[in-house]
Every structure is written in structure tokens, then in C-alpha cells.
Design a protein around this motif. Structure first.
Motif, PDB file in Angstrom:
ATOM      1  N   GLY A 100       0.829  -1.202   0.000  1.00 26.85           N
ATOM      2  CA  GLY A 100       0.000   0.000   0.000  1.00 26.85           C
ATOM      3  C   GLY A 100       0.859   1.245   0.000  1.00 26.85           C
ATOM      4  N   PHE A 101       0.221   2.391  -0.128  1.00 20.04           N
ATOM      5  CA  PHE A 101       0.941   3.657  -0.045  1.00 20.04           C
ATOM      6  C   PHE A 101       1.383   3.903   1.389  1.00 20.04           C
ATOM      7  N   LYS A 102       2.552   4.486   1.560  1.00 21.23           N
ATOM      8  CA  LYS A 102       3.004   4.847   2.906  1.00 21.23           C
ATOM      9  C   LYS A 102       2.080   5.879   3.540  1.00 21.23           C
ATOM     10  N   ALA A 103       1.498   6.730   2.726  1.00 12.65           N
ATOM     11  CA  ALA A 103       0.602   7.781   3.229  1.00 12.65           C
ATOM     12  C   ALA A 103      -0.869   7.404   3.083  1.00 12.65           C
ATOM     13  N   GLU A 104      -1.175   6.119   2.960  1.00 18.33           N
ATOM     14  CA  GLU A 104      -2.551   5.726   2.640  1.00 18.33           C
ATOM     15  C   GLU A 104      -3.566   6.138   3.695  1.00 18.33           C
ATOM     16  N   ILE A 105      -3.200   6.177   4.960  1.00 19.67           N
ATOM     17  CA  ILE A 105      -4.172   6.591   5.981  1.00 19.67           C
ATOM     18  C   ILE A 105      -4.566   8.048   5.769  1.00 19.67           C
ATOM     19  N   LEU A 106      -3.627   8.859   5.320  1.00 19.71           N
ATOM     20  CA  LEU A 106      -3.947  10.258   5.032  1.00 19.71           C
ATOM     21  C   LEU A 106      -4.887  10.366   3.839  1.00 19.71           C
ATOM     22  N   TYR A 107      -4.669   9.518   2.826  1.00 19.71           N
ATOM     23  CA  TYR A 107      -5.566   9.513   1.670  1.00 19.71           C
ATOM     24  C   TYR A 107      -6.978   9.104   2.087  1.00 19.71           C
ATOM     25  N   LEU A 108      -7.068   8.146   2.999  1.00 20.20           N
ATOM     26  CA  LEU A 108      -8.385   7.723   3.484  1.00 20.20           C
ATOM     27  C   LEU A 108      -9.050   8.825   4.298  1.00 20.20           C
ATOM     28  N   TYR A 109      -8.289   9.517   5.138  1.00 21.66           N
ATOM     29  CA  TYR A 109      -8.853  10.634   5.902  1.00 21.66           C
ATOM     30  C   TYR A 109      -9.398  11.710   4.962  1.00 21.66           C
ATOM     31  N   ILE A 110      -8.642  12.019   3.921  1.00 19.50           N
ATOM     32  CA  ILE A 110      -9.087  13.045   2.974  1.00 19.50           C
ATOM     33  C   ILE A 110     -10.314  12.570   2.200  1.00 19.50           C
ATOM     34  N   ALA A 111     -10.321  11.314   1.751  1.00 22.92           N
ATOM     35  CA  ALA A 111     -11.459  10.780   0.998  1.00 22.92           C
ATOM     36  C   ALA A 111     -12.733  10.770   1.843  1.00 22.92           C
ATOM     37  N   LEU A 112     -12.635  10.332   3.091  1.00 22.30           N
ATOM     38  CA  LEU A 112     -13.807  10.335   3.965  1.00 22.30           C
ATOM     39  C   LEU A 112     -14.265  11.765   4.254  1.00 22.30           C
ATOM     40  N   SER A 113     -13.320  12.671   4.416  1.00 23.23           N
ATOM     41  CA  SER A 113     -13.672  14.073   4.640  1.00 23.23           C
ATOM     42  C   SER A 113     -14.431  14.639   3.443  1.00 23.23           C
ATOM     43  N   LEU A 114     -13.953  14.337   2.239  1.00 20.62           N
ATOM     44  CA  LEU A 114     -14.643  14.818   1.038  1.00 20.62           C
ATOM     45  C   LEU A 114     -16.033  14.218   0.924  1.00 20.62           C
ATOM     46  N   CYS A 115     -16.188  12.968   1.306  1.00 16.55           N
ATOM     47  CA  CYS A 115     -17.499  12.319   1.306  1.00 16.55           C
ATOM     48  C   CYS A 115     -18.470  13.095   2.195  1.00 16.55           C
ATOM     49  N   ILE A 116     -18.014  13.472   3.378  1.00 18.53           N
ATOM     50  CA  ILE A 116     -18.870  14.205   4.314  1.00 18.53           C
ATOM     51  C   ILE A 116     -19.130  15.626   3.819  1.00 18.53           C
ATOM     52  N   ILE A 117     -18.118  16.265   3.248  1.00 22.15           N
ATOM     53  CA  ILE A 117     -18.309  17.619   2.720  1.00 22.15           C
ATOM     54  C   ILE A 117     -19.374  17.622   1.625  1.00 22.15           C
ATOM     55  N   PHE A 118     -19.303  16.669   0.698  1.00 23.41           N
ATOM     56  CA  PHE A 118     -20.221  16.668  -0.436  1.00 23.41           C
ATOM     57  C   PHE A 118     -21.611  16.132  -0.105  1.00 23.41           C
ATOM     58  N   ASN A 119     -21.712  15.272   0.911  1.00 23.22           N
ATOM     59  CA  ASN A 119     -23.006  14.651   1.205  1.00 23.22           C
ATOM     60  C   ASN A 119     -23.688  15.184   2.450  1.00 23.22           C
ATOM     61  N   GLY A 120     -23.013  15.949   3.255  1.00 25.32           N
ATOM     62  CA  GLY A 120     -23.624  16.498   4.445  1.00 25.32           C
ATOM     63  C   GLY A 120     -23.688  15.492   5.580  1.00 25.32           C
ATOM     64  N   SER A 121     -24.526  15.815   6.549  1.00 27.92           N
ATOM     65  CA  SER A 121     -24.536  15.072   7.810  1.00 27.92           C
ATOM     66  C   SER A 121     -25.386  13.816   7.803  1.00 27.92           C
ATOM     67  N   GLY A 122     -26.361  13.745   6.950  1.00 19.45           N
ATOM     68  CA  GLY A 122     -27.298  12.630   7.047  1.00 19.45           C
ATOM     69  C   GLY A 122     -28.282  12.909   8.173  1.00 19.45           C
ATOM     70  N   LYS A 123     -29.211  12.003   8.380  1.00 13.83           N
ATOM     71  CA  LYS A 123     -30.260  12.275   9.370  1.00 13.83           C
ATOM     72  C   LYS A 123     -29.854  11.952  10.808  1.00 13.83           C
ATOM     73  N   TYR A 124     -28.761  11.196  11.005  1.00  7.92           N
ATOM     74  CA  TYR A 124     -28.313  10.872  12.355  1.00  7.92           C
ATOM     75  C   TYR A 124     -27.293  11.882  12.810  1.00  7.92           C
ATOM     76  N   ALA A 125     -27.769  13.063  13.161  1.00  7.28           N
ATOM     77  CA  ALA A 125     -26.875  14.168  13.507  1.00  7.28           C
ATOM     78  C   ALA A 125     -27.513  15.030  14.571  1.00  7.28           C
ATOM     79  N   ILE A 126     -26.683  15.636  15.406  1.00  5.75           N
ATOM     80  CA  ILE A 126     -27.175  16.580  16.389  1.00  5.75           C
ATOM     81  C   ILE A 126     -27.603  17.860  15.684  1.00  5.75           C
ATOM     82  N   ARG A 127     -26.784  18.319  14.753  1.00 10.25           N
ATOM     83  CA  ARG A 127     -27.082  19.513  13.973  1.00 10.25           C
ATOM     84  C   ARG A 127     -26.844  19.196  12.505  1.00 10.25           C
ATOM     85  N   LYS A 128     -27.905  19.073  11.751  1.00  4.51           N
ATOM     86  CA  LYS A 128     -27.767  18.705  10.337  1.00  4.51           C
ATOM     87  C   LYS A 128     -27.177  19.840   9.523  1.00  4.51           C
ATOM     88  N   ASP A 129     -26.354  19.461   8.558  1.00  2.00           N
ATOM     89  CA  ASP A 129     -25.761  20.455   7.642  1.00  2.00           C
ATOM     90  C   ASP A 129     -26.805  20.918   6.646  1.00  2.00           C
TER      91      ASP A 129
END
Length: 129
Positions: A100-129
């Protein structure tokens, strides 16, 4: 899209909990190692205190879904800083002995962050985006 909200919840929890564990270690043991990495990369030592924001505050925001898009932007900024300081810009495609990539955990953190940025909070949230 029956399971969309559940998928976003698991993305938030996975990202937030894994990243928070790094921050919790820094709370317990300090940020001396981060300071060392930053100074070796030519960055100011004071930037190490940003790891508390990126690895403690931001994950809590993401887990609880309170301004999660801002939290994920903080995670992306932290991840990019780590990529530059620890891995170096010329080594971002280096492979580990496991294949795997040596920096793969960072790539996963960024990918998951982008997923949340583009899709919002979903319905299971204290404060929905």
C-alpha cells in the motif's frame, strides 16, 4: 437510497474515532514528536499545536455532527500538513513493504472528509448540515 444516512454515519464515526485516537495520544504524551517533524520540514514549531485542533476538536465535531463540514476541512488541512512535513511532496506515491501507499491513511482521511463535505450530515446528527 435507503441506507445513505447510515453510510454517512459510519463514515463520520470511522473518520472521527480513528483520528481522535491520534489526538488522544497527543493529549496524554504531548506534541514533542510533532514539533520535531515540523522543524525538520522547515515549518514553525508552533504549528504543532494545530494538531490538537485537527486531531481532537475536528473529530469531535465530525462524530457529533456539529459543523462537520468545517471539521472535515480542518482534517484535510491537517492531513495535507502531515503529507508535506512527514512524507514530503516527492514521496506521496511511495509504497510500503506491504504494497500500500506509505501515506494511505492520510488519503483515506481526505477521501472520507470529502465524502462528508459533499453529502452532508445525514439524518443521524445533532445539527444537520
Amino acid at each position: 437510497m435507503k441506507n445513505f444516512d447510515l453510510g454517512i454515519l459510519f463514515a463520520r464515526l470511522g473518520l472521527g474515532v480513528c483520528l481522535f485516537m491520534h489526538g488522544f495520544a497527543k493529549i496524554l504524551h504531548g506534541i514533542g514528536g510533532v514539533k520535531s517533524i515540523l522543524t525538520k520540514a522547515g515549518l514553525p514549531e508552533v504549528m504543532a499545536y494545530g494538531s490538537y485542533v485537527g486531531e481532537v476538536v475536528a473529530p469531535i465535531m465530525i462524530i457529533l455532527e456539529i459543523f462537520s463540514r468545517i471539521g472535515t476541512l480542518l482534517v484535510i488541512g491537517t492531513s495535507l500538513t502531515i503529507m508535506y512535513a512527514y512524507h514530503g511532496l516527492g514521496n506521496l506515491l511511495d509504497l510500503a513493504s506491504t504494497g500500500g501507499f506509505k501515506a494511505e491513511i492520510l488519503y483515506l482521511y481526505i477521501a472520507l472528509s470529502l465524502c462528508i463535505i459533499f453529502n452532508g450530515s445525514g439524518k443521524y446528527a445533532i445539527r444537520k448540515d
